[in-house]
Motif scaffolding. Structure first.
Motif, PDB file in Angstrom:
ATOM      1  N   LEU A  17       0.982  -1.159   0.006  1.00  0.00           N
ATOM      2  CA  LEU A  17      -0.108  -0.029   0.041  1.00  0.00           C
ATOM      3  C   LEU A  17       0.749   1.239   0.030  1.00  0.00           C
ATOM      4  O   LEU A  17       0.362   2.291  -0.288  1.00  0.00           O
TER       5      LEU A  17
ATOM      6  N   ASP B 153      -1.920   1.419  -5.971  1.00  0.00           N
ATOM      7  CA  ASP B 153      -3.453   1.481  -6.609  1.00  0.00           C
ATOM      8  C   ASP B 153      -3.898   0.340  -6.729  1.00  0.00           C
ATOM      9  O   ASP B 153      -4.832  -0.225  -6.351  1.00  0.00           O
TER      10      ASP B 153
ATOM     11  N   ARG C 213      -4.538  -1.656  -3.365  1.00  0.00           N
ATOM     12  CA  ARG C 213      -5.757  -1.097  -2.920  1.00  0.00           C
ATOM     13  C   ARG C 213      -7.005  -1.601  -3.491  1.00  0.00           C
ATOM     14  O   ARG C 213      -7.935  -2.216  -2.795  1.00  0.00           O
ATOM     15  N   ASP C 214      -7.153  -1.521  -4.758  1.00  0.00           N
ATOM     16  CA  ASP C 214      -8.349  -2.025  -5.589  1.00  0.00           C
ATOM     17  C   ASP C 214      -8.587  -3.704  -5.482  1.00  0.00           C
ATOM     18  O   ASP C 214      -9.611  -4.199  -4.997  1.00  0.00           O
TER      19      ASP C 214
ATOM     20  N   MET D  75      -7.631  -5.188  -2.891  1.00  0.00           N
ATOM     21  CA  MET D  75      -7.991  -5.672  -1.293  1.00  0.00           C
ATOM     22  C   MET D  75      -9.581  -5.310  -1.375  1.00  0.00           C
ATOM     23  O   MET D  75     -10.313  -5.968  -0.644  1.00  0.00           O
ATOM     24  N   ARG D  76      -9.874  -4.242  -1.784  1.00  0.00           N
ATOM     25  CA  ARG D  76     -11.478  -3.931  -1.758  1.00  0.00           C
ATOM     26  C   ARG D  76     -12.275  -4.872  -2.342  1.00  0.00           C
ATOM     27  O   ARG D  76     -12.976  -5.264  -1.705  1.00  0.00           O
ATOM     28  N   ALA D  77     -12.142  -5.304  -3.615  1.00  0.00           N
ATOM     29  CA  ALA D  77     -12.650  -6.404  -4.145  1.00  0.00           C
ATOM     30  C   ALA D  77     -12.662  -7.621  -3.407  1.00  0.00           C
ATOM     31  O   ALA D  77     -13.593  -8.334  -3.434  1.00  0.00           O
TER      32      ALA D  77
ATOM     33  N   LEU E 254     -12.297  -7.943  -0.185  1.00  0.00           N
ATOM     34  CA  LEU E 254     -13.036  -7.880   1.012  1.00  0.00           C
ATOM     35  C   LEU E 254     -14.490  -7.859   0.491  1.00  0.00           C
ATOM     36  O   LEU E 254     -15.413  -7.989   1.437  1.00  0.00           O
ATOM     37  N   ALA E 255     -14.966  -7.221  -0.602  1.00  0.00           N
ATOM     38  CA  ALA E 255     -16.470  -7.315  -0.860  1.00  0.00           C
ATOM     39  C   ALA E 255     -17.184  -8.391  -1.336  1.00  0.00           C
ATOM     40  O   ALA E 255     -18.160  -8.861  -1.306  1.00  0.00           O
ATOM     41  N   GLU E 256     -16.092  -9.627  -1.417  1.00  0.00           N
ATOM     42  CA  GLU E 256     -16.691 -11.034  -1.870  1.00  0.00           C
ATOM     43  C   GLU E 256     -17.405 -11.712  -0.684  1.00  0.00           C
ATOM     44  O   GLU E 256     -17.300 -11.363   0.459  1.00  0.00           O
TER      45      GLU E 256
END
Ligand code: G1P
Length: 291
Positions: free
Chosen positions: A272, A279, A282-283, A285-287, A289-291
């Motif tokens: 990070l 970038d 981060r993208d 990890m966001r994706a 974590l949203a799973e």
């Protein structure tokens, strides 16, 4: 205190927590993003002003010595191919003004014994000890640099500490500052890995030390302690009774890369922070974590 020029890196541990990877790769060579763990500690020592690095190794750790050796063929190839960036990166592993010395610890008799093995190289001057498993991320001056400054201004030995939950005292050396909550605070005693109910406090030793060479004398007659090993903590507890030893809560974030989760967390932190990777990391990890 004199200038701290020598840094000792005990790297003789087995790394069993990372088996099977550590069957052939020493744990100090496991990468965080693109650099082995040991490089982070080495860079921190150099930034703090050290120019002599003493690696205390065992016979299984050739990879560490090879890594700090000059890579002639590789450098020639990169030079011919005009890959100047990569060439600079390879050369920066050990800057020209820094030398690496390797000392073997023939038997795994404990951290105190490993430090004592460095005495012939360190001699009679203050020195640093860095345990590469403890990776300390900072934005400004590195943790050891902060400690070296403090040691010089207070003419004292300095030990890095951080607050831990009482339930975890059994994993660390714990310092006794006799109720002094200040930072830095004078150390009056130290205990290696006490049970929570026996711990003299909750300030835990992190693997960074700036020490007076007097500790060698004390290590020489330190009997095996916790786990049957010669403990650095026990010698330091004695040093603190006769000289100024300070506990210092450094600025920075420490990752315990001696554990799998610590290695994962450090990898995330450094990704990070990486100009080319931040970038995407981060993208992702966001994706994830949203799973
Ligand atoms: C060593 C020291 C301990 C210290 C710790 C920091 O223990 O003996 O006092 O708190 O490093 O990482 P180890 O983790 O090697 O068992």
């Amino acid at each position: 205190m004199l200038k701290v020029r020598k840094a000792v890196f005990p790297v003789a541990g087995l790394g069993t927590r990372f088996l099977p990877a550590t069957k052939t790769v020493p744990k100090e060579m496991l990468p965080i993003v693109d650099r082995p763990l040991i490089q982070y500690a080495v860079d921190e020592a150099i930034e703090a002003g050290c120019d002599t690095l003493v690696f205390v190794t065992n016979r299984y750790k050739h990879a560490v010595a090879d890594y700090f050796d000059k890579a002639y063929e590789l450098e020639q190839k990169l030079e011919k191919a005009g890959k100047q960036d990569l060439l600079a990166m390879v050369r920066e592993v050990l800057p020209a003004h820094v030398r690496a010395v390797f000392v073997t610890q023939a038997e795994a008799l404990g951290l105190g014994h490993a430090v004592l093995c460095a005495e012939p190289v360190v001699g009679n001057e203050p020195f640093a000890v860095l345990l590469p498993d403890d990776l300390i991320w900072t934005r400004g001056r590195g943790a050891l640099g902060q400690m070296v400054d403090l040691a010089a201004s207070r003419n004292a030995s300095v030990i890095a500490v951080q607050e831990v939950p009482r339930a975890q005292t059994g994993s660390y050396g714990i310092v006794d500052t006799a109720g002094d909550e200040g930072n830095p605070a004078r150390i009056h005693g130290m205990v290696e890995k006490p049970a929570p109910e026996d711990a003299p406090g909750t300030r835990a030793v992190v693997g960074r030390y700036v020490l007076s060479p007097r500790v060698f004398e004390l290590l020489r007659d330190t009997a095996p302690g916790r786990g049957g090993e010669i403990q650095l903590t026990d010698a330091l507890a004695r040093l603190a009774t006769s000289s100024n030893v300070l506990a210092y809560a450094f600025e920075g974030m420490r990752f315990d890369c001696g554990t799998r989760i610590g290695l994962v967390e450090a990898t995330i932190r450094y990704a990070l922070d990486h100009p080319e990777l931040a970038d995407r990391a981060r993208d992702f990890m966001r994706a994830a974590l949203a799973e």
